[in-house]
Enzyme design. Structure first.
Site, mmCIF file in Angstrom:
data_model
loop_
_atom_site.group_PDB
_atom_site.id
_atom_site.type_symbol
_atom_site.label_atom_id
_atom_site.label_comp_id
_atom_site.label_asym_id
_atom_site.label_seq_id
_atom_site.Cartn_x
_atom_site.Cartn_y
_atom_site.Cartn_z
ATOM 1 N N GLU A 174 0.821 -1.205 0.000
ATOM 2 C CA GLU A 174 0.000 0.000 0.000
ATOM 3 C C GLU A 174 0.860 1.262 0.000
ATOM 4 O O GLU A 174 0.521 2.251 -0.660
ATOM 5 C CB GLU A 174 -0.937 0.010 1.208
ATOM 6 C CG GLU A 174 -2.012 -1.066 1.181
ATOM 7 C CD GLU A 174 -2.941 -0.933 -0.009
ATOM 8 O OE1 GLU A 174 -3.033 0.150 -0.604
ATOM 9 O OE2 GLU A 174 -3.585 -1.935 -0.369
ATOM 10 N N CYS A 350 -14.177 2.436 -13.793
ATOM 11 C CA CYS A 350 -14.681 3.769 -13.445
ATOM 12 C C CYS A 350 -13.504 4.741 -13.367
ATOM 13 O O CYS A 350 -13.264 5.396 -12.356
ATOM 14 C CB CYS A 350 -15.426 3.703 -12.107
ATOM 15 S SG CYS A 350 -16.474 5.139 -11.775
ATOM 16 N N CYS A 356 -18.624 2.871 -18.818
ATOM 17 C CA CYS A 356 -19.862 2.607 -18.083
ATOM 18 C C CYS A 356 -20.558 1.335 -18.546
ATOM 19 O O CYS A 356 -21.284 0.710 -17.769
ATOM 20 C CB CYS A 356 -20.807 3.804 -18.212
ATOM 21 S SG CYS A 356 -20.182 5.325 -17.449
ATOM 22 N N CYS A 359 -19.543 -1.626 -16.335
ATOM 23 C CA CYS A 359 -19.647 -1.475 -14.878
ATOM 24 C C CYS A 359 -20.693 -2.423 -14.302
ATOM 25 O O CYS A 359 -21.843 -2.435 -14.776
ATOM 26 C CB CYS A 359 -20.002 -0.031 -14.522
ATOM 27 S SG CYS A 359 -20.139 0.249 -12.738
ATOM 28 N N CYS A 365 -25.782 3.787 -9.846
ATOM 29 C CA CYS A 365 -24.943 4.981 -10.003
ATOM 30 C C CYS A 365 -25.792 6.194 -10.379
ATOM 31 O O CYS A 365 -26.444 6.214 -11.420
ATOM 32 C CB CYS A 365 -23.884 4.720 -11.076
ATOM 33 S SG CYS A 365 -22.785 6.114 -11.380
#
Length: 616
Positions: A174, A350, A356, A359, A365
């Site tokens: 991370e 996204c 889209c 998705c 959304c």
């Protein structure tokens, strides 16, 4: 006329003042109409007066000027209370049906519009997790591993060892992934783990070795903080090498760990129902909630999205919890998978220019729903909105109309909307209509999807980036008669902290229009001061060989040009042969091979490449 930059750069004080007037009062009720009327017209269109509004209730006009009202800043405690009430209203148990997507470009909506539909649609949460499980192995990320379920391990010592290793792996990944692409991090993470397999190994490493392993990743202070934190975690009797499982403890006890990294470790490793929100997740949630705001600097927007992420993490943790052991149902692999799913969605689907059509959660959304309305030319007039949303900014095309743009601008904006909204015009002939009617419509057409994607791209609010400042630096490579070169260590704090470099000096602003003659003069004076710090008579035959070239290098906030100058020193007494004695502990002479192995920034290595093989 209002501009995008003026909206982005408005002061936090004004923002805070507006929030008090726009959100909940301490008793949980909506603010009165007088307070609402004080909101900025730029943030929402003026409320239309219905025919039923009586003129008799309007105040009489007066020649007396209205008394000025003193601006007051809400206390921090009161602001937190209001924010908490708002978040409880948005993300608590559903009390009413959330209104359908609001119609662009005015986007008139109540603040409750921003309740995420994902909270009330468990099937959509399941769909996102299923999508993530199907794509999680496509990008070969070695730090993605199966969750360690405590219920599968009876040996507490072995479980602790596994968790210690897993938390260390996730932590390093991370930190490396901050500001760095996945493709770049993979090799660095793999090599790092091969060199320091446990946090105990890292704690025992030499600082220069850690910086050397980080070379090329940039933001070198991350490596220093990781090393310092590893030593602290290993030496702390409470942790003894095992990172804490709770977000609060991670943030408080481990240097360099913020709430995102803490959330990632807590959720992925320990199965806690906590949010993990990076830049990709902020973008995904901004679109899911239909929240058009600045996710970089607007604290109210950022806090709202974090609160939404926290509510979703808890909802996901409860999905299927009834089938688990009540004693351990508070931890599972679902929160970690969910957080990673949102990040994966934001980095692959996204994106700033979203796909889209691919998705798995477009049905929930708000940005997608608004785009569909825009593509179909739908209009929804909201008759009565008592609590206008004050979190959202206005769409760009709306600002000019609301601020009194000229007729030409209005016509242009109206024309643009007409072209976007009247998609029936694309069916040019009867045969086209017949083909369209012959096949059942399963989703938006390509042209409709183009409108949807274009609308979704507006979320979150685009931020005007600060101009990158330009700097010029003199990099002075000093070669001794025996072929060694003088290097110096940078300060422990600041840009490229702790790395080695050749003695360098920044040209002042007055030297912006520098010439080669000026740079030679400045470099010579600088080198003379460097090698004469202690005994001015120790060096002889200082010679400026020449300016070998310039190396451009771009940092996040600086556009740097490094002018590389080569100097030679013909004679040195025994004092100079003794590597660092009497000069500065941060200065030392090194051979070519030693210079190659030192921890230097990538830009400085390019400077070294110019000088290393130069022969007069």
């Amino acid at each position: 006329m209002a501009t995008s930059s003026s909206r982005v750069t408005r002061s936090s004080a004004v923002k805070a003042s507006r929030k008090i007037s726009s959100q909940l009062t301490p008793d949980g009720k909506s603010p009165d109409t007088t307070t609402q009327g004080a909101r900025s017209a730029k943030r929402r269109p003026a409320r239309r007066r219905d025919a039923s509004d009586s003129d008799a209730t309007a105040p009489e006009e007066s020649d007396e000027p209205a008394p000025k009202r003193r601006k007051s800043q809400p206390s921090r405690a009161k602001s937190k209370t209001i924010a908490s009430q708002l978040h409880q209203r948005l993300f608590g148990p559903a009390e009413q049906t959330v209104q359908r997507s609001c119609a662009p470009p005015t986007r008139r909506h109540d603040v409750t519009y921003h309740r995420p539909a994902l909270l009330d649609h468990a099937a959509s949460r399941v769909a996102l997790l299923a999508w993530f499980d199907s794509v999680s192995t496509k990008r070969k990320m070695p730090w993605r591993k199966a969750w360690i379920n405590p219920r599968d391990h009876d040996d507490a010592t072995e479980l602790r060892r596994l968790l210690e290793r897993r938390a260390y792996e996730v932590w390093i990944s991370e930190i490396m992934l901050q500001q760095t692409r996945v493709a770049v991090v993979i090799d660095y993470w793999t090599n790092w783990m091969a060199k320091w397999q446990t946090i105990h190994d890292l704690a025992a490493a030499e600082p220069d070795d850690v910086l050397s392993a980080w070379r090329g990743l940039g933001y070198y202070s991350r490596a220093t903080r990781i090393h310092q934190a590893a030593k602290l975690v290993v030496q702390d009797p409470g942790m003894n090498g095992l990172l804490p499982s709770q977000v609060e403890d991670l943030e408080a006890k481990v240097p360099g760990v913020g709430r995102y990294t803490a959330g990632a470790i807590s959720a992925i490793v320990f199965g806690r129902a906590v949010p993990m929100v990076d830049g990709n997740v902020l973008r995904v949630l901004s679109r899911q909630l239909g929240l058009l705001g600045n996710v970089k600097t607007d604290k109210s927007v950022i806090d709202t999205l974090w609160a939404a992420a926290a509510a979703l993490a808890k909802a996901v943790a409860q999905d299927g919890a009834e089938d688990e052991d009540p004693k351990t149902s508070h931890v599972s692999n679902r929160p970690g998978r969910w957080g990673q799913a949102l990040m994966e969605l934001g980095s692959t689907v996204c994106t700033p220019k979203p796909n889209c059509g691919e998705c798995p959660i477009s049905s929930t959304c708000h940005a997608y729903g608004e785009g569909k309305m825009l593509a179909a030319g739908e209009k929804v007039e909201v008759k009565d909105i008592e609590d206008f949303c004050d979190l959202c900014d206005a769409l760009e095309e709306t600002i000019g109309l609301e601020a009194g743009a000229d007729a030409g601008s209005k016509a242009k904006a109206a024309s643009k909307q007409t072209k976007q909204m009247k998609l029936s015009a694309f069916a040019f002939n009867d045969s086209a209509r017949e083909r369209a009617s012959a096949k059942p419509k399963t989703g938006p057409s390509p042209r409709e999807m183009e409108v949807i994607v274009d609308h979704a791209r507006k979320f979150p609010l685009k931020v005007v980036k600060k101009a990158v400042r330009t700097e010029e630096t003199l990099v002075c490579v000093i070669r001794r008669s025996d072929g060694h070169h003088l290097i110096q260590k940078r300060p422990d704090k600041g840009l490229l902290a702790g790395l080695w470099e050749f003695p360098s000096e920044i040209l002042q602003e007055s030297d912006d229009n520098s010439t080669s003659k000026l740079r030679k003069s400045r470099a010579t004076a600088f080198v003379t001061s460097v090698i004469s710090q202690d005994k001015t008579s120790t060096a002889g035959g200082l010679k400026h060989v020449g300016e070998l070239g310039s190396v451009p290098w771009l940092f996040s906030h600086i556009k740097l040009t490094m002018h590389v100058h080569l100097f030679t020193v013909d004679t040195l007494d025994d004092y100079w042969v003794d590597a660092t004695a009497g000069i500065d502990a941060r200065l030392k002479w090194v051979s070519n091979g030693e210079a190659d192995r030192e921890s230097m920034g990538t830009g400085m290595r390019k400077c070294w490449a110019l000088a290393k093989d130069y022969r007069e």
